[in-house]
Design a protein around this motif. Structure first.
Motif, PDB file in Angstrom:
ATOM      1  N   ASP A   1       0.855  -1.179   0.000  1.00 23.93           N
ATOM      2  CA  ASP A   1       0.000   0.000   0.000  1.00 23.93           C
ATOM      3  C   ASP A   1       0.894   1.233   0.000  1.00 23.93           C
ATOM      4  N   LEU A   2       1.106   1.811  -1.171  1.00 21.52           N
ATOM      5  CA  LEU A   2       2.015   2.946  -1.312  1.00 21.52           C
ATOM      6  C   LEU A   2       1.445   4.233  -0.731  1.00 21.52           C
ATOM      7  N   SER A   3       0.140   4.229  -0.437  1.00 20.24           N
ATOM      8  CA  SER A   3      -0.465   5.428   0.156  1.00 20.24           C
ATOM      9  C   SER A   3      -0.250   5.490   1.662  1.00 20.24           C
ATOM     10  N   GLU A   4       0.211   4.376   2.237  1.00 19.61           N
ATOM     11  CA  GLU A   4       0.487   4.324   3.672  1.00 19.61           C
ATOM     12  C   GLU A   4       1.996   4.290   3.879  1.00 19.61           C
ATOM     13  N   TYR A   5       2.535   5.356   4.446  1.00 22.20           N
ATOM     14  CA  TYR A   5       3.982   5.416   4.647  1.00 22.20           C
ATOM     15  C   TYR A   5       4.292   6.315   5.840  1.00 22.20           C
ATOM     16  N   ASP A   6       5.523   6.252   6.273  1.00 25.04           N
ATOM     17  CA  ASP A   6       5.979   7.073   7.399  1.00 25.04           C
ATOM     18  C   ASP A   6       7.307   7.705   7.020  1.00 25.04           C
ATOM     19  N   TYR A   7       7.566   8.867   7.547  1.00 29.77           N
ATOM     20  CA  TYR A   7       8.838   9.550   7.308  1.00 29.77           C
ATOM     21  C   TYR A   7       9.147  10.385   8.542  1.00 29.77           C
ATOM     22  N   PRO A   8      10.366  10.892   8.688  1.00 29.90           N
ATOM     23  CA  PRO A   8      10.757  11.562   9.942  1.00 29.90           C
ATOM     24  C   PRO A   8      10.211  12.981  10.060  1.00 29.90           C
ATOM     25  N   SER A   9       8.891  13.091  10.115  1.00 27.51           N
ATOM     26  CA  SER A   9       8.260  14.404  10.243  1.00 27.51           C
ATOM     27  C   SER A   9       8.383  14.968  11.655  1.00 27.51           C
ATOM     28  N   TRP A  10       8.870  14.166  12.566  1.00 23.90           N
ATOM     29  CA  TRP A  10       8.997  14.585  13.963  1.00 23.90           C
ATOM     30  C   TRP A  10      10.458  14.773  14.372  1.00 23.90           C
ATOM     31  N   HIS A  11      11.378  14.376  13.514  1.00 27.87           N
ATOM     32  CA  HIS A  11      12.794  14.380  13.887  1.00 27.87           C
ATOM     33  C   HIS A  11      13.520  15.473  13.106  1.00 27.87           C
ATOM     34  N   SER A  12      13.705  16.618  13.739  1.00 30.59           N
ATOM     35  CA  SER A  12      14.348  17.759  13.093  1.00 30.59           C
ATOM     36  C   SER A  12      15.800  17.870  13.544  1.00 30.59           C
ATOM     37  N   VAL A  13      16.681  18.153  12.598  1.00 29.57           N
ATOM     38  CA  VAL A  13      18.104  18.288  12.915  1.00 29.57           C
ATOM     39  C   VAL A  13      18.637  19.575  12.283  1.00 29.57           C
ATOM     40  N   GLU A  14      19.652  20.125  12.923  1.00 30.70           N
ATOM     41  CA  GLU A  14      20.332  21.282  12.363  1.00 30.70           C
ATOM     42  C   GLU A  14      21.416  20.792  11.425  1.00 30.70           C
ATOM     43  N   VAL A  15      21.205  21.041  10.148  1.00 31.20           N
ATOM     44  CA  VAL A  15      22.143  20.517   9.155  1.00 31.20           C
ATOM     45  C   VAL A  15      23.247  21.523   8.841  1.00 31.20           C
ATOM     46  N   LEU A  16      23.010  22.788   9.190  1.00 29.31           N
ATOM     47  CA  LEU A  16      24.008  23.819   8.895  1.00 29.31           C
ATOM     48  C   LEU A  16      23.681  25.057   9.712  1.00 29.31           C
ATOM     49  N   SER A  17      24.702  25.813  10.090  1.00 26.75           N
ATOM     50  CA  SER A  17      24.491  27.123  10.715  1.00 26.75           C
ATOM     51  C   SER A  17      25.635  28.034  10.311  1.00 26.75           C
ATOM     52  N   TYR A  18      25.330  29.325  10.192  1.00 31.06           N
ATOM     53  CA  TYR A  18      26.361  30.291   9.854  1.00 31.06           C
ATOM     54  C   TYR A  18      25.944  31.663  10.395  1.00 31.06           C
ATOM     55  N   VAL A  19      26.857  32.601  10.356  1.00 28.42           N
ATOM     56  CA  VAL A  19      26.606  33.957  10.827  1.00 28.42           C
ATOM     57  C   VAL A  19      26.781  34.900   9.644  1.00 28.42           C
ATOM     58  N   ASN A  20      25.773  35.729   9.416  1.00 32.45           N
ATOM     59  CA  ASN A  20      25.873  36.735   8.382  1.00 32.45           C
ATOM     60  C   ASN A  20      25.557  38.110   8.983  1.00 32.45           C
ATOM     61  N   ASP A  21      25.297  39.071   8.118  1.00 31.96           N
ATOM     62  CA  ASP A  21      25.053  40.439   8.592  1.00 31.96           C
ATOM     63  C   ASP A  21      23.812  40.525   9.480  1.00 31.96           C
ATOM     64  N   TYR A  22      22.966  39.541   9.386  1.00 31.42           N
ATOM     65  CA  TYR A  22      21.731  39.564  10.159  1.00 31.42           C
ATOM     66  C   TYR A  22      21.824  38.703  11.417  1.00 31.42           C
ATOM     67  N   GLY A  23      22.982  38.129  11.654  1.00 36.78           N
ATOM     68  CA  GLY A  23      23.190  37.328  12.847  1.00 36.78           C
ATOM     69  C   GLY A  23      23.279  35.834  12.568  1.00 36.78           C
ATOM     70  N   TYR A  24      23.094  35.063  13.620  1.00 35.30           N
ATOM     71  CA  TYR A  24      23.211  33.594  13.544  1.00 35.30           C
ATOM     72  C   TYR A  24      22.025  33.029  12.772  1.00 35.30           C
ATOM     73  N   ARG A  25      22.325  32.163  11.808  1.00 35.31           N
ATOM     74  CA  ARG A  25      21.262  31.549  11.015  1.00 35.31           C
ATOM     75  C   ARG A  25      21.438  30.044  10.953  1.00 35.31           C
ATOM     76  N   PRO A  26      20.528  29.306  11.588  1.00 34.47           N
ATOM     77  CA  PRO A  26      20.583  27.843  11.463  1.00 34.47           C
ATOM     78  C   PRO A  26      19.707  27.375  10.301  1.00 34.47           C
ATOM     79  N   ILE A  27      20.070  26.230   9.727  1.00 30.69           N
ATOM     80  CA  ILE A  27      19.221  25.557   8.741  1.00 30.69           C
ATOM     81  C   ILE A  27      18.815  24.212   9.353  1.00 30.69           C
TER      82      ILE A  27
END
Length: 316
Positions: A260-286
């Protein structure tokens, strides 16, 4: 001779028969006479012969019948928890019969079940019950082979390539939808690719067949992207790991696979910081929904379930 004397003589005579039952036309029955010698001496009587043989004839022939002619056994469910059920239709014999099934659950294709014939609404032995109706069964039990049960895939190599391709296509649609809704394209988050790294396949261990989820298939991806910041020179790449899981892949009786391809799960609850940097506007995480490593996916999705499941992996 008076009636009393006749009665005494009659009571002094006993007859026995050999054989006395299970007779067929053409058999011979020997009748043996046993007398009270004192009574016979009193009346001065003597037997001419103590035995006599009589041919058996004029018995009505028994009719054979197949007690399973109106019996079918149906199988349903999923391997290894298939079930069996007896179905009967009315019989022309007029007999009241019942049937017993030796095994009715926990079945797999190729197993056998045995149906035994019973007499119903009577305590008499089956054969005697049938004989009273001039019938004799051709068999009292019959064996049936379990077939056409749907089975759960038990290993990754049972999943055909075309089904893996369909799951991959569905997963890429999920990733594309996630990019469209959650990525900040205006601020320079640019999706590049989703590389399929392999599969984790989990299947229930013996003793856990009652699990609702009999197998799980995880498609593991590395997501690759570019980013650009507000300031000159703010640019680079980032990557992280992602999965989509499908459950209960079935192997149908024609050998094809169904998921059943309409029934699936993915990590919609597991968020990670993949990148962060500092620019003119301050600290920016992705931050992205996913994992920083394949090992983290394995820990959450596979290692945590090894009490009840075994696994295969094609992820390097």
């Amino acid at each position: 001779m008076s009636s009393r004397e006749q009665g005494e003589i009659f009571d002094a005579v006993e007859f026995s028969y050999e054989p006395s039952e299970w007779l067929s036309n053409g058999d011979t029955v020997t009748v043996t006479v046993d007398v009270d010698k004192d009574v016979f001496d009193e009346y001065k009587l003597k037997l001419e012969s103590e035995t006599a043989a009589f041919p058996v004839k004029d018995l009505e022939e028994l009719q054979e019948f197949d007690p399973f002619e109106n019996v079918t056994v149906t199988f349903s469910g999923y391997v290894p928890n298939g079930t069996a059920r007896i179905k009967t239709t009315s019989s022309e014999t007029g007999l009241s019969l019942d049937y017993d099934l030796d095994v009715d659950s926990g079945l797999s294709n190729g197993d056998t079940v045995t149906v035994t014939l019973l007499s119903y609404y009577t305590e008499e032995e089956l054969e005697e019950y049938c004989l009273k109706h001039g019938l004799i069964p051709t068999a009292t039990e019959q064996t049936y082979t379990v077939e056409e049960l749907t089975s759960y895939a038990a290993s990754l190599d049972e999943i055909p390539e075309d089904m893996l391709t369909k799951m991959d296509s569905q997963t890429r649609d999920v990733i594309s939808s996630n990019v469209s809704s959650d990525w900040d394209a205006e601020n320079g988050e640019i999706f590049n690719s989703a590389d399929l790294l392999g599969y984790y396949f989990l299947t229930t261990k013996d003793g856990y067949e009652s699990n609702y989820v009999q197998n799980e298939i995880y498609l593991i991806y590395q997501i690759n992207a570019d980013w650009t910041g507000y300031s000159k020179g703010d640019a680079g790449t980032f990557s992280y790991f992602y999965y989509v899981k499908f459950e209960n892949a079935l192997i149908l009786d024609d050998g094809t696979c169904s998921v059943d391809l309409s029934e699936y799960d993915y990590p919609s609850w597991h968020s990670v910081e993949v990148l962060s940097y500092v620019n003119d506007y301050g600290y920016r995480p992705i931050n992205k929904y996913g994992y920083t490593s394949k090992e983290s996916i394995f820990s959450d999705c596979v290692a945590s379930k090894l009490d009840e499941y075994t696994y295969e992996s094609t992820v390097e």
